[in-house]
Design a protein around this motif. Structure first.
Motif, mmCIF file in Angstrom:
data_model
loop_
_atom_site.group_PDB
_atom_site.id
_atom_site.type_symbol
_atom_site.label_atom_id
_atom_site.label_comp_id
_atom_site.label_asym_id
_atom_site.label_seq_id
_atom_site.Cartn_x
_atom_site.Cartn_y
_atom_site.Cartn_z
ATOM 1 N N MET A 169 0.859 -1.183 0.000
ATOM 2 C CA MET A 169 0.000 0.000 0.000
ATOM 3 C C MET A 169 0.897 1.236 0.000
ATOM 4 S SD MET A 169 -2.944 -1.655 0.403
ATOM 5 C CE MET A 169 -3.472 -3.274 0.994
ATOM 6 N N ARG A 170 0.792 2.028 -1.054
ATOM 7 C CA ARG A 170 1.603 3.245 -1.146
ATOM 8 C C ARG A 170 0.807 4.522 -0.926
ATOM 9 N NH1 ARG A 170 6.711 3.601 -2.773
ATOM 10 N NH2 ARG A 170 7.821 1.678 -3.330
ATOM 11 N N ALA A 172 -3.473 6.163 0.330
ATOM 12 C CA ALA A 172 -4.841 5.894 0.775
ATOM 13 C C ALA A 172 -5.670 5.334 -0.371
ATOM 14 C CB ALA A 172 -5.470 7.172 1.320
ATOM 15 N N GLU A 173 -5.347 5.755 -1.591
ATOM 16 C CA GLU A 173 -6.072 5.253 -2.758
ATOM 17 C C GLU A 173 -5.828 3.752 -2.942
ATOM 18 O OE1 GLU A 173 -6.016 9.423 -2.733
ATOM 19 O OE2 GLU A 173 -4.266 8.084 -2.754
ATOM 20 N N ASP A 174 -4.615 3.304 -2.617
ATOM 21 C CA ASP A 174 -4.326 1.875 -2.678
ATOM 22 C C ASP A 174 -5.173 1.100 -1.675
ATOM 23 O OD1 ASP A 174 -2.523 1.883 -4.751
ATOM 24 O OD2 ASP A 174 -0.728 1.773 -3.486
ATOM 25 N N ILE A 175 -5.318 1.642 -0.470
ATOM 26 C CA ILE A 175 -6.140 0.959 0.542
ATOM 27 C C ILE A 175 -7.591 0.914 0.076
ATOM 28 C CG2 ILE A 175 -6.819 0.862 2.963
ATOM 29 C CD1 ILE A 175 -4.387 2.524 3.660
ATOM 30 N N ASP A 176 -8.073 2.021 -0.490
ATOM 31 C CA ASP A 176 -9.443 2.044 -1.010
ATOM 32 C C ASP A 176 -9.628 0.990 -2.102
ATOM 33 O OD1 ASP A 176 -10.335 4.090 0.640
ATOM 34 O OD2 ASP A 176 -9.832 5.672 -0.792
ATOM 35 N N ALA A 177 -8.651 0.881 -2.990
ATOM 36 C CA ALA A 177 -8.749 -0.088 -4.081
ATOM 37 C C ALA A 177 -8.762 -1.511 -3.542
ATOM 38 C CB ALA A 177 -7.584 0.105 -5.056
ATOM 39 N N TRP A 178 -7.953 -1.774 -2.523
ATOM 40 C CA TRP A 178 -7.932 -3.083 -1.862
ATOM 41 C C TRP A 178 -9.301 -3.394 -1.268
ATOM 42 C CZ3 TRP A 178 -4.993 -7.369 -0.663
ATOM 43 C CH2 TRP A 178 -5.272 -8.049 0.526
ATOM 44 N N CYS A 179 -9.885 -2.439 -0.559
ATOM 45 C CA CYS A 179 -11.196 -2.651 0.047
ATOM 46 C C CYS A 179 -12.273 -2.852 -1.021
ATOM 47 C CB CYS A 179 -11.559 -1.475 0.947
ATOM 48 S SG CYS A 179 -10.564 -1.343 2.446
ATOM 49 N N GLN A 180 -12.194 -2.080 -2.101
ATOM 50 C CA GLN A 180 -13.164 -2.229 -3.181
ATOM 51 C C GLN A 180 -13.100 -3.624 -3.804
ATOM 52 O OE1 GLN A 180 -12.126 1.019 -5.780
ATOM 53 N NE2 GLN A 180 -12.766 2.568 -4.281
ATOM 54 N N HIS A 181 -11.888 -4.196 -3.854
ATOM 55 C CA HIS A 181 -11.717 -5.523 -4.438
ATOM 56 C C HIS A 181 -12.553 -6.567 -3.692
ATOM 57 C CE1 HIS A 181 -9.604 -8.825 -6.494
ATOM 58 N NE2 HIS A 181 -9.565 -9.420 -5.315
ATOM 59 N N ARG A 210 15.625 -1.968 0.632
ATOM 60 C CA ARG A 210 15.341 -0.982 -0.415
ATOM 61 C C ARG A 210 15.364 0.454 0.122
ATOM 62 N NH1 ARG A 210 8.939 -1.982 -1.913
ATOM 63 N NH2 ARG A 210 8.053 -1.041 -0.046
ATOM 64 N N GLY A 211 15.622 0.586 1.416
ATOM 65 C CA GLY A 211 15.827 1.909 1.988
ATOM 66 C C GLY A 211 14.584 2.733 2.208
ATOM 67 N N GLU A 212 13.419 2.123 2.161
ATOM 68 C CA GLU A 212 12.170 2.835 2.434
ATOM 69 C C GLU A 212 11.224 1.910 3.180
ATOM 70 O OE1 GLU A 212 10.095 3.959 -1.094
ATOM 71 O OE2 GLU A 212 10.245 1.984 -2.020
ATOM 72 N N ALA A 213 10.295 2.512 3.905
ATOM 73 C CA ALA A 213 9.343 1.734 4.690
ATOM 74 C C ALA A 213 8.346 1.030 3.769
ATOM 75 C CB ALA A 213 8.615 2.637 5.672
ATOM 76 N N LEU A 214 7.774 -0.043 4.278
ATOM 77 C CA LEU A 214 6.759 -0.802 3.555
ATOM 78 C C LEU A 214 5.488 -0.868 4.376
ATOM 79 C CD1 LEU A 214 5.977 -2.928 1.235
ATOM 80 C CD2 LEU A 214 6.600 -4.654 2.952
ATOM 81 N N ALA A 215 4.351 -0.543 3.759
ATOM 82 C CA ALA A 215 3.034 -0.810 4.332
ATOM 83 C C ALA A 215 2.391 -1.874 3.457
ATOM 84 C CB ALA A 215 2.183 0.454 4.347
ATOM 85 N N ALA A 216 1.911 -2.958 4.064
ATOM 86 C CA ALA A 216 1.416 -4.068 3.255
ATOM 87 C C ALA A 216 0.400 -4.910 4.017
ATOM 88 C CB ALA A 216 2.575 -4.953 2.798
ATOM 89 N N ALA A 217 -0.426 -5.615 3.258
ATOM 90 C CA ALA A 217 -1.327 -6.642 3.780
ATOM 91 C C ALA A 217 -1.003 -7.932 3.048
ATOM 92 C CB ALA A 217 -2.779 -6.252 3.552
#
Length: 296
Positions: A169-170, A172-181, A210-217
């Motif tokens: 998840m990069r 809020a739109e990604d989270i919305d798309a996940w929920c819509q799925h 990769r030097g950056e944080a990850l948010a994921a499900a």
């Protein structure tokens, strides 16, 4: 899903900042609701009664409602999967709903594990080591992919059948798309949002190559519970994989536990959760456990 419940009066949830001012019954019911989060959507539908109605209930009744939700969940886990058509009273909609949080699989596991009732009171399901794990052992590894790729590869309402993927998840739109799925006809979108908030984890930049944080499900949820005093597992990002590593020696039969405060919960995740009723990110949930009264 549970059978229809009576109409309920919904009340906006207090902000996290004003949590200390919430009535004890609401706090207890929210805690019980989150603690039984591994038991499936049917339990969530029943458990929400304990949240919505706490304005009319005392502490004990609120807890009883949450415990009834746990009982409901244990029964529904024995039932076969429901098609969406069955869930909405026989309407013709193809496919079976497969939620990530309902998958009790060995997806991504490199060493033997098992899922059963957690040792944490009211903790729902937990994942346990089925063989000894040495410190530094990677016992699970999931390939990281985008929400767009996940949706392209899986029909609406379905998760990856073999699992083995962590969906990044990069925004809020990604989270919305996940929920819509997963919010197909016949599915309560509020329940999907609530579950999603519970199962989004994160890896800080210092534990990522990769030097950056990850948010994921995860496509098949891990079901590792929160216990900062007995933490034995942490997540890392290595070579495009989300990996779970033992940070101490773990005996066979021991529950695999994490410290949710060690998650990297990105600001957009916190903001997405804060804008929704009865939804809390992992950090806020862990924070709420610090001052809660003991469960009866």
């Amino acid at each position: 899903r549970a059978s229809p419940t009576p109409s309920l009066t919904l009340r906006p949830a207090p902000s996290h900042e004003s949590r200390a001012m919430r009535p004890a019954s609401i706090t207890a019911a929210r805690l019980a609701l989150f603690r039984q989060h591994h038991h499936g959507v049917a339990a969530m539908a029943a458990g929400r009664i304990g949240v919505f109605e706490t304005g009319k209930m005392g502490f004990g009744i609120a807890i009883s409602a949450a415990r009834r939700a746990l009982t409901t969940s244990r029964l529904t886990m024995c039932a076969p999967p429901l098609t969406v058509g069955q869930m909405v009273g026989g309407q013709n909609f193809p496919g079976i709903v497969q939620f990530p949080w309902d998958q009790k699989s060995q997806s991504g596991c490199l060493l033997k594990t098992m899922i059963k009732e957690s040792n944490i009171p009211d903790g729902g399901f937990g994942r346990f080591a089925a063989e000894p794990l040495k410190k530094g052992s990677v016992w699970r590894s999931d390939k990281i992919q985008s929400v767009a790729q996940f949706r392209a590869e899986n029909a609406p309402g379905l998760t990856a059948p073999g699992g083995g993927v962590a969906i990044e998840m990069r925004s809020a739109e990604d989270i919305d798309a996940w929920c819509q799925h997963f919010s197909v006809p016949g599915v309560d979108g509020d329940e999907v949002e609530l579950k999603t908030s519970m199962f989004i984890g994160g890896v800080p930049a210092e534990r990522s190559d990769r030097g950056e944080a990850l948010a994921a499900a995860l496509a098949h949820s891990c079901h590792c519970n929160h216990n900062p005093e007995k933490e034995n597992t942490r997540m890392y990002v290595r070579g495009g994989q989300l990996v779970f590593e033992a940070i101490v020696d773990i005996e066979a039969g021991e529950e695999l536990l994490m410290n949710y405060f060690h998650y990297a919960i990105e600001p957009f995740v916190k903001q997405w959760c804060a804008r929704r009723k009865y939804v809390s990110d992992a950090h806020s949930f862990a924070e709420s456990l610090r001052d809660e009264p003991d469960m009866p």
